[in-house]
Design a protein around this motif. Structure first.
Motif, PDB file in Angstrom:
ATOM      1  N   TYR A   1     -11.395  -4.789  10.045  1.00 48.29           N
ATOM      2  CA  TYR A   1     -10.746  -5.358   8.859  1.00 48.29           C
ATOM      3  C   TYR A   1      -9.274  -4.990   8.926  1.00 48.29           C
ATOM      4  CZ  TYR A   1     -15.445  -6.023   7.044  1.00 48.29           C
ATOM      5  OH  TYR A   1     -16.739  -6.415   6.881  1.00 48.29           O
ATOM      6  N   ASP A   2      -8.426  -6.003   9.047  1.00 46.49           N
ATOM      7  CA  ASP A   2      -6.990  -5.775   9.228  1.00 46.49           C
ATOM      8  C   ASP A   2      -6.300  -5.875   7.859  1.00 46.49           C
ATOM      9  OD1 ASP A   2      -4.517  -5.509  10.266  1.00 46.49           O
ATOM     10  OD2 ASP A   2      -4.413  -7.485  11.192  1.00 46.49           O
ATOM     11  N   LEU A   3      -5.904  -4.731   7.313  1.00 50.60           N
ATOM     12  CA  LEU A   3      -5.292  -4.711   5.973  1.00 50.60           C
ATOM     13  C   LEU A   3      -3.779  -4.567   6.078  1.00 50.60           C
ATOM     14  CD1 LEU A   3      -7.641  -2.249   4.086  1.00 50.60           C
ATOM     15  CD2 LEU A   3      -7.758  -4.705   4.105  1.00 50.60           C
TER      16      LEU A   3
ATOM     17  N   ARG B   1      -3.358  -7.084   0.880  1.00 49.66           N
ATOM     18  CA  ARG B   1      -3.678  -8.340   1.569  1.00 49.66           C
ATOM     19  C   ARG B   1      -4.578  -8.057   2.769  1.00 49.66           C
ATOM     20  NH1 ARG B   1      -1.795 -11.921   5.358  1.00 49.66           N
ATOM     21  NH2 ARG B   1      -0.194 -10.554   6.168  1.00 49.66           N
ATOM     22  N   LEU B   2      -5.666  -8.813   2.822  1.00 46.74           N
ATOM     23  CA  LEU B   2      -6.543  -8.714   3.997  1.00 46.74           C
ATOM     24  C   LEU B   2      -6.065  -9.755   4.995  1.00 46.74           C
ATOM     25  CD1 LEU B   2      -9.281  -7.669   5.282  1.00 46.74           C
ATOM     26  CD2 LEU B   2     -10.267  -9.715   4.321  1.00 46.74           C
ATOM     27  N   ASN B   3      -5.493  -9.306   6.104  1.00 41.57           N
ATOM     28  CA  ASN B   3      -4.952 -10.276   7.066  1.00 41.57           C
ATOM     29  C   ASN B   3      -6.076 -11.084   7.698  1.00 41.57           C
ATOM     30  OD1 ASN B   3      -2.704 -11.394   8.403  1.00 41.57           O
ATOM     31  ND2 ASN B   3      -3.213 -10.232  10.232  1.00 41.57           N
ATOM     32  N   THR B   4      -7.039 -10.396   8.266  1.00 42.98           N
ATOM     33  CA  THR B   4      -8.159 -11.112   8.874  1.00 42.98           C
ATOM     34  C   THR B   4      -9.289 -10.130   9.154  1.00 42.98           C
ATOM     35  OG1 THR B   4      -8.796 -12.585  10.681  1.00 42.98           O
ATOM     36  CG2 THR B   4      -7.310 -10.825  11.242  1.00 42.98           C
ATOM     37  N   ILE B   5     -10.451 -10.665   9.496  1.00 49.26           N
ATOM     38  CA  ILE B   5     -11.554  -9.836   9.966  1.00 49.26           C
ATOM     39  C   ILE B   5     -11.821 -10.245  11.412  1.00 49.26           C
ATOM     40  CG2 ILE B   5     -13.903  -9.051   9.564  1.00 49.26           C
ATOM     41  CD1 ILE B   5     -13.738 -10.150   6.769  1.00 49.26           C
TER      42      ILE B   5
ATOM     43  N   SER C   1       4.820  -2.337   3.740  1.00 51.53           N
ATOM     44  CA  SER C   1       4.821  -2.938   5.085  1.00 51.53           C
ATOM     45  C   SER C   1       3.996  -2.133   6.074  1.00 51.53           C
ATOM     46  CB  SER C   1       6.232  -3.083   5.642  1.00 51.53           C
ATOM     47  OG  SER C   1       7.067  -3.606   4.691  1.00 51.53           O
ATOM     48  N   GLN C   2       2.916  -1.520   5.618  1.00 53.12           N
ATOM     49  CA  GLN C   2       2.077  -0.746   6.534  1.00 53.12           C
ATOM     50  C   GLN C   2       0.803  -1.531   6.856  1.00 53.12           C
ATOM     51  OE1 GLN C   2       2.066   3.087   6.797  1.00 53.12           O
ATOM     52  NE2 GLN C   2       3.562   3.642   5.267  1.00 53.12           N
ATOM     53  N   TYR C   3       0.168  -1.133   7.940  1.00 55.21           N
ATOM     54  CA  TYR C   3      -1.104  -1.734   8.325  1.00 55.21           C
ATOM     55  C   TYR C   3      -2.192  -0.663   8.266  1.00 55.21           C
ATOM     56  CZ  TYR C   3       1.998  -5.005  10.821  1.00 55.21           C
ATOM     57  OH  TYR C   3       2.970  -5.887  11.162  1.00 55.21           O
ATOM     58  N   ALA C   4      -3.440  -1.103   8.053  1.00 64.64           N
ATOM     59  CA  ALA C   4      -4.586  -0.209   8.250  1.00 64.64           C
ATOM     60  C   ALA C   4      -5.699  -1.032   8.858  1.00 64.64           C
ATOM     61  CB  ALA C   4      -5.033   0.385   6.928  1.00 64.64           C
ATOM     62  N   ARG C   5      -6.347  -0.483   9.874  1.00 63.50           N
ATOM     63  CA  ARG C   5      -7.433  -1.217  10.509  1.00 63.50           C
ATOM     64  C   ARG C   5      -8.724  -0.442  10.305  1.00 63.50           C
ATOM     65  NH1 ARG C   5      -2.588  -2.634  13.897  1.00 63.50           N
ATOM     66  NH2 ARG C   5      -2.225  -4.675  13.033  1.00 63.50           N
ATOM     67  N   ILE C   6      -9.656  -1.049   9.573  1.00 63.04           N
ATOM     68  CA  ILE C   6     -10.934  -0.418   9.284  1.00 63.04           C
ATOM     69  C   ILE C   6     -11.958  -0.954  10.286  1.00 63.04           C
ATOM     70  CG2 ILE C   6     -12.556   0.133   7.446  1.00 63.04           C
ATOM     71  CD1 ILE C   6      -9.687   0.623   6.617  1.00 63.04           C
TER      72      ILE C   6
ATOM     73  N   PHE D   1      -4.472   0.624  18.781  1.00 61.72           N
ATOM     74  CA  PHE D   1      -3.980   1.015  17.467  1.00 61.72           C
ATOM     75  C   PHE D   1      -4.950   1.990  16.802  1.00 61.72           C
ATOM     76  CE2 PHE D   1      -5.702  -3.320  17.458  1.00 61.72           C
ATOM     77  CZ  PHE D   1      -6.855  -3.130  16.736  1.00 61.72           C
ATOM     78  N   GLU D   2      -4.466   2.601  15.719  1.00 57.14           N
ATOM     79  CA  GLU D   2      -5.276   3.585  15.009  1.00 57.14           C
ATOM     80  C   GLU D   2      -6.332   2.868  14.176  1.00 57.14           C
ATOM     81  OE1 GLU D   2      -3.587   7.618  13.334  1.00 57.14           O
ATOM     82  OE2 GLU D   2      -3.227   5.952  11.999  1.00 57.14           O
ATOM     83  N   LYS D   3      -7.571   3.338  14.284  1.00 58.02           N
ATOM     84  CA  LYS D   3      -8.636   2.692  13.525  1.00 58.02           C
ATOM     85  C   LYS D   3      -9.315   3.718  12.631  1.00 58.02           C
ATOM     86  CE  LYS D   3     -10.667   0.735  17.177  1.00 58.02           C
ATOM     87  NZ  LYS D   3     -11.518  -0.160  18.002  1.00 58.02           N
ATOM     88  N   ILE D   4      -9.737   3.251  11.451  1.00 57.33           N
ATOM     89  CA  ILE D   4     -10.481   4.109  10.540  1.00 57.33           C
ATOM     90  C   ILE D   4     -11.944   3.684  10.636  1.00 57.33           C
ATOM     91  CG2 ILE D   4     -10.715   4.886   8.163  1.00 57.33           C
ATOM     92  CD1 ILE D   4      -7.812   3.914   7.740  1.00 57.33           C
ATOM     93  N   ARG D   5     -12.773   4.502  11.259  1.00 55.60           N
ATOM     94  CA  ARG D   5     -14.184   4.158  11.428  1.00 55.60           C
ATOM     95  C   ARG D   5     -14.969   4.605  10.203  1.00 55.60           C
ATOM     96  NH1 ARG D   5     -16.709   3.797  16.249  1.00 55.60           N
ATOM     97  NH2 ARG D   5     -15.098   2.273  16.664  1.00 55.60           N
ATOM     98  N   VAL D   6     -15.765   3.693   9.661  1.00 57.33           N
ATOM     99  CA  VAL D   6     -16.536   4.007   8.457  1.00 57.33           C
ATOM    100  C   VAL D   6     -17.928   3.406   8.597  1.00 57.33           C
ATOM    101  CG1 VAL D   6     -15.790   1.977   7.147  1.00 57.33           C
ATOM    102  CG2 VAL D   6     -16.327   4.067   5.920  1.00 57.33           C
ATOM    103  N   GLU D   7     -18.904   4.032   7.907  1.00 59.53           N
ATOM    104  CA  GLU D   7     -20.264   3.487   7.885  1.00 59.53           C
ATOM    105  C   GLU D   7     -20.266   2.234   7.018  1.00 59.53           C
ATOM    106  OE1 GLU D   7     -23.283   4.695   9.224  1.00 59.53           O
ATOM    107  OE2 GLU D   7     -21.952   5.944  10.435  1.00 59.53           O
TER     108      GLU D   7
END
Lengths: 149, 380
Positions: free
Chosen positions: A64-66, A47-51, A72-77, A20-26
């Protein structure tokens, strides 16, 4: 999703095959980024689904699964942490549900969350030696005695 | 601690905590001033176990994460592995998966209903709900050979097909069940003892459910209409599917998503009872489809030699106790590199200190029971 507005947080969009698409951050920008994603009208990840913590042998990765209730979108940090001094700022101020997640990761991986005052072992007994989900963990059933805890 | 505060332990062994949970309470008279849940008594290392087993060897274990709804855990794991290895699942397998999962949801809600009422002192509903649950468990036993730990799904399909005879039996059950649910509602919903004990007790606000990541019926009881099954009726928005909502054949089926308004214990009861009716509706749609269509269900892949290409995937499933997510990371070998479980009950336990603050001690079970927490799922 349009991630260009996230450039001010120094993010890198990672899209590997079969993943899946991930957003990499410092880790220093993590809290600001999560605050922005939660409160901005465009993203509204409420909502933070889980870490998820992963031991990559050389370092640790936290995902971090948001989730967003409205869109109904997801974002993975994704954050990479140095294995020798595993420390990352806590996000319980932003998402309260993160408290148990952070305790679980502290318990099983030994990653320390600064600002989380009540970090404790959640599953393993008090005085347990070692962090079971690390790849180099050897099971010895060793525990500290009552006066060393 | 002030002078007149009393510190007491509930659990770890207590008949009303379903599993092994310890609550450290501070009481001032009958009012709970603080509560600290202590978990970990059922920790079995489910996530570590995955790392030294092959993909197939781990499959029977995942049913034990939540033993009341094993199909959901099984599906979450199978779905993640199938997506990583790009295994196709036939339409017939998908319909049978939906059928068995909805029956499982019904049996899980029936057990919850009985024990919740038992916690509050009503003995007879337990016998009624267990009688009906027994019918479902017998049907599962006939199909899979097991009453609780089914191990029925495989990667890309199922162990074996359902027979028409079995489908007829399920059809008979679906016909008599609405009357049984009506019977429960007659003795429970308007019962003054039940309503005074649950209405306006343990109120969850919309904001705090999101803050504490509460999902499933507990979230829908506050009035937020979110269901990861995503029926065609509810959204009518094709865009949703591209983001992962609406798995299996749910978007083809016709069902509504029940919600309530205030988010108290009574609303959580009401949402679950309505959900049982939705389950029946889904089951009968699946039976109709399965009777008129045939297809292959056994996948041609070699399960025990399965090698999964490098990658990672998160599958989200709407389980009876909230969203169950399974994260699988593969490094290209025969064993999973990392498996992580996210379960609904874990977060429902976390909200207990906030929910129980300044409530009466006798309301403890009316609040805790209504959240439908199951402890093996919390500790994993």
């Amino acid at each position: 999703m349009n991630f260009e507005v996230l450039d001010k947080f120094n993010v890198e969009i990672i899209k590997k095959e079969n993943s899946f698409e991930k957003i990499r951050v410092e880790s220093s920008n993590l809290c600001d980024l999560l605050n922005f994603l939660k409160n901005s009208a465009e993203f509204n990840f409420d909502r933070l689904n889980t870490i998820i913590a992963i031991d990559l042998v050389d370092n640790f990765e936290l995902i971090y699964d948001l989730h967003s209730i409205n869109t109904s979108q997801y974002a993975r940090i994704s954050v990479i942490i140095d294995r020798n001094s595993p420390k990352i700022p806590s996000i319980i101020e932003i998402f309260k549900s993160a408290y148990y997640d952070e305790c679980e990761i502290f318990d099983l991986f030994g990653i320390e969350f600064t600002n989380n005052q009540n970090l404790k072992r959640l599953f393993m007994p008090k005085g347990w030696v070692g962090y079971p989900l690390r790849k180099d963990y050897k099971q010895t059933d060793e525990r500290l005695s009552w006066n060393e805890k | 601690m002030t002078k007149n505060r009393l510190k007491i332990n509930i659990g770890p062994q207590h008949p009303s905590t379903h599993g092994v949970l310890r609550l450290v309470l501070e009481l001032e008279g009958e009012i709970i001033k603080s509560c600290e849940p202590v978990i970990g008594y059922l920790h079995r290392g489910m996530e570590k176990m995955a790392e030294n087993r092959t993909y197939l060897q781990y499959l029977p274990i995942v049913d034990r994460i939540d033993y009341l709804s094993g199909f959901f855990n099984s599906f979450a794991y199978c779905n993640a592995v199938e997506n990583l290895a790009q295994i196709e699942v036939s339409k017939r397998s998908q319909y049978i998966r939906v059928l068995t999962m909805e029956m499982n949801r019904l049996s899980s809600h029936l057990l919850w209903l009985g024990t919740f009422l038992l916690d509050m002192g009503a003995t007879s509903p337990l016998f009624y709900t267990f009688r009906d649950r027994e019918v479902i468990l017998s049907l599962f036993e006939e199909l899979t050979g097991q009453r609780l730990m089914y191990n029925y799904y495989t990667f890309g399909g199922l162990r074996h097909d359902v027979s028409d005879d079995w489908l007829d039996k399920v059809g008979d059950f679906v016909k008599i069940m609405p009357k049984k649910i009506q019977d429960y509602e007659d003795i429970i919903t308007n019962n003054p003892i039940f309503t005074t004990r649950t209405k306006n007790i343990g109120v969850l606000s919309k904001n705090s459910t999101l803050q504490y990541s509460i999902t499933g019926p507990n979230l829908r009881a506050t009035g937020i209409r979110v269901d990861y099954r995503n029926s065609k009726q509810e959204t009518g928005n094709k865009e949703h599917n591209s983001h992962g909502l609406g798995y299996l054949v749910y978007p083809e089926l016709d069902f509504e998503i029940p919600t309530a308004k205030t988010g108290d214990s009574f609303d959580r009861y009401k949402v679950r009872v309505e959900e049982m009716k939705v389950c029946l509706k889904l089951i009968s749609q699946c039976i109709d489809w399965l009777k008129s269509n045939t297809g292959e269900i056994i996948s041609p892949i070699k399960q025990h030699l399965l090698k999964v290409p490098e990658g990672e995937f998160i599958s989200n499933v709407e389980a009876p106790r909230g969203v169950c997510s399974c994260y699988v990371k593969s490094d290209g070998s025969g064993n999973p590199y990392r498996v992580k479980w996210r379960t609904g009950s874990f977060y429902a336990v976390q909200i207990l200190p906030k929910l129980l603050e300044n409530t009466f001690y006798p309301d403890l079970m009316a609040i805790f029971g209504s959240l439908d927490v199951i402890l093996p799922e919390v500790d994993r």
